[in-house]
Write a protein that holds these residues in place. Sequence first.
Motif, short mmCIF file in Angstrom:
data_model
loop_
_atom_site.label_atom_id
_atom_site.label_comp_id
_atom_site.label_asym_id
_atom_site.label_seq_id
_atom_site.Cartn_x
_atom_site.Cartn_y
_atom_site.Cartn_z
N LEU A 310 0.82 -1.21 0.00
CA LEU A 310 0.00 0.00 0.00
C LEU A 310 0.85 1.27 0.00
O LEU A 310 0.59 2.21 -0.74
N TYR A 311 1.87 1.29 0.86
CA TYR A 311 2.66 2.52 1.02
C TYR A 311 3.97 2.50 0.23
O TYR A 311 4.77 3.41 0.36
N GLU A 312 4.20 1.41 -0.52
CA GLU A 312 5.44 1.23 -1.28
C GLU A 312 6.67 1.28 -0.37
O GLU A 312 7.65 1.98 -0.63
N ILE A 313 6.57 0.55 0.74
CA ILE A 313 7.70 0.45 1.68
C ILE A 313 8.57 -0.73 1.21
O ILE A 313 8.08 -1.85 1.11
N PRO A 314 9.85 -0.50 0.90
CA PRO A 314 10.64 -1.54 0.25
C PRO A 314 11.20 -2.61 1.20
O PRO A 314 11.62 -3.67 0.75
N ASP A 315 11.23 -2.33 2.50
CA ASP A 315 11.93 -3.23 3.40
C ASP A 315 11.14 -3.37 4.70
O ASP A 315 10.73 -2.38 5.30
#
Length: 438
Positions: A310-315
Amino acid sequence: MTLLIASLRLGRLVPSHNLTCLTRHLSVKATYKPGDKMTIAGKEYLVDHMNNITPHLLSHVGKNLHLQKHHPLHHISQRIIKYMYGRYLSPRGNPLFSVHTHLHPVVTVHQNFDSLLIPKDHVSRRKSDNFYVNEGQLLRAHTSAHQSELISMGLDNFLVIGDVYRRDEIDSSHYPVFHQVEGVRLFTKSELYGSHQNMEEFQLFAKGEPGSRQPPLHHPDTVQLLETDLKNCLMDLANTLFGKEVEMRWVDAYFPFTHPSWELEVWLNDEWTEMLGCGLIHQQILCNSGVSDKVGWAFGLGLERWAMKLYEIPDIRVFWSTDPGFLTQFTFDDPATPVKFKLVSKCLPCINDISFWIPTESEFEPADFYDLVRDVGGSLIERVHLVDEFTHPRTGLTSHCYRIVYRHMERTLTQEEVNQIHHIIEIQAADTLGVTVR
Ligand code: FA5
Ligand code: MG
């Protein structure tokens, strides 16, 4: 945790001449001994030989990221709750689902495994895969651990949201502590077939052998209706959160507690990523919980994976960051606020390998080494994995080589800093696991 490591996590540096005294300090690492008391999220437990909860892991328990007001895991769980409230309403217009967010993470072996029909010798029970408090209790490995007790209490539609614990490898989408949302929905015959005029002609269950003690099997029509309701519920949830264009696919799966079972995968960070497991609840579980006249479905989704999409958090490690650069991006009151995560700075990783001979007489488990690495390196460890294994033809000794990827979330580590931590890991591995570093 030592001064060195604590300082590195805070982004400060300790001069390298401190290393000798620090490593000496580390080698007498505090662990719990049988007979000790361990306090976990405000409750005291008696420790026995099965205990494998490290101080580093313990420091995560009770953080309850899903309950922290402006945390992304809180925002996304609010959106999932709102979606479920809106989707399933009673005839009077009230939400059908109840939501349970404060269930204590220590559960019994019965709750986590037996109540879910997980066989006594199933690999998922191993000490190398779980964090045991003692022989009879562990940090829950999944929120399914609460299914049976809540069904027995008379609940038909509920969500459980909580932290879960597993001795998994670490990488960008796996972490030993993560959060799950469990959904359970039960139906009586009239709830499932009520919309059919000729409801009398339908059956919840297939005809079994007369006199059989086995729980009844679902009638194929029941399977069809439950599968459609379950899959539509989850696909609509994905479309609601990620948009209509999101790429997803269903994969057949196996869980001892559901049949049939599926996993939903979504395209995330350039690969298909498993977002949840689900299926039709095994009828034996419902019979054991005193509701043999109902059928139902259940799902368990990984909240971090959904939030990453959803938030494009990569890690996945980012969720544990206390850096204001991260948290202020989520400081808003309406959970539906559209936001895409911006990496404060993409700091470079540092990669160091470690090779050692495994002691012949011990039951060495890679998970013990993963815990040790995490315990020493904390959140600086981005990934640790086995890259090579070989057995010497003459001595018969086995050697493992592990690659450790170090990365600070807020700044680039120097090779010297990484070498210090790496050296402590070598000493600790030799000390506590009995390996011989090559
Ligand atoms: C389960 O935990 C089942 N209890 C799910 C379930 C519930 C099936 C009810 C049927 C009925 P699994 O181990 O696949 O299944 O985990 C579920 C989800 O948790 C995964 O799809 C993934 O999204 C997430 N997950 C699993 N391991 C990790 C991890 N180490 N780090 C982050 N997320 C994880
Ligand atoms: Mg899975």
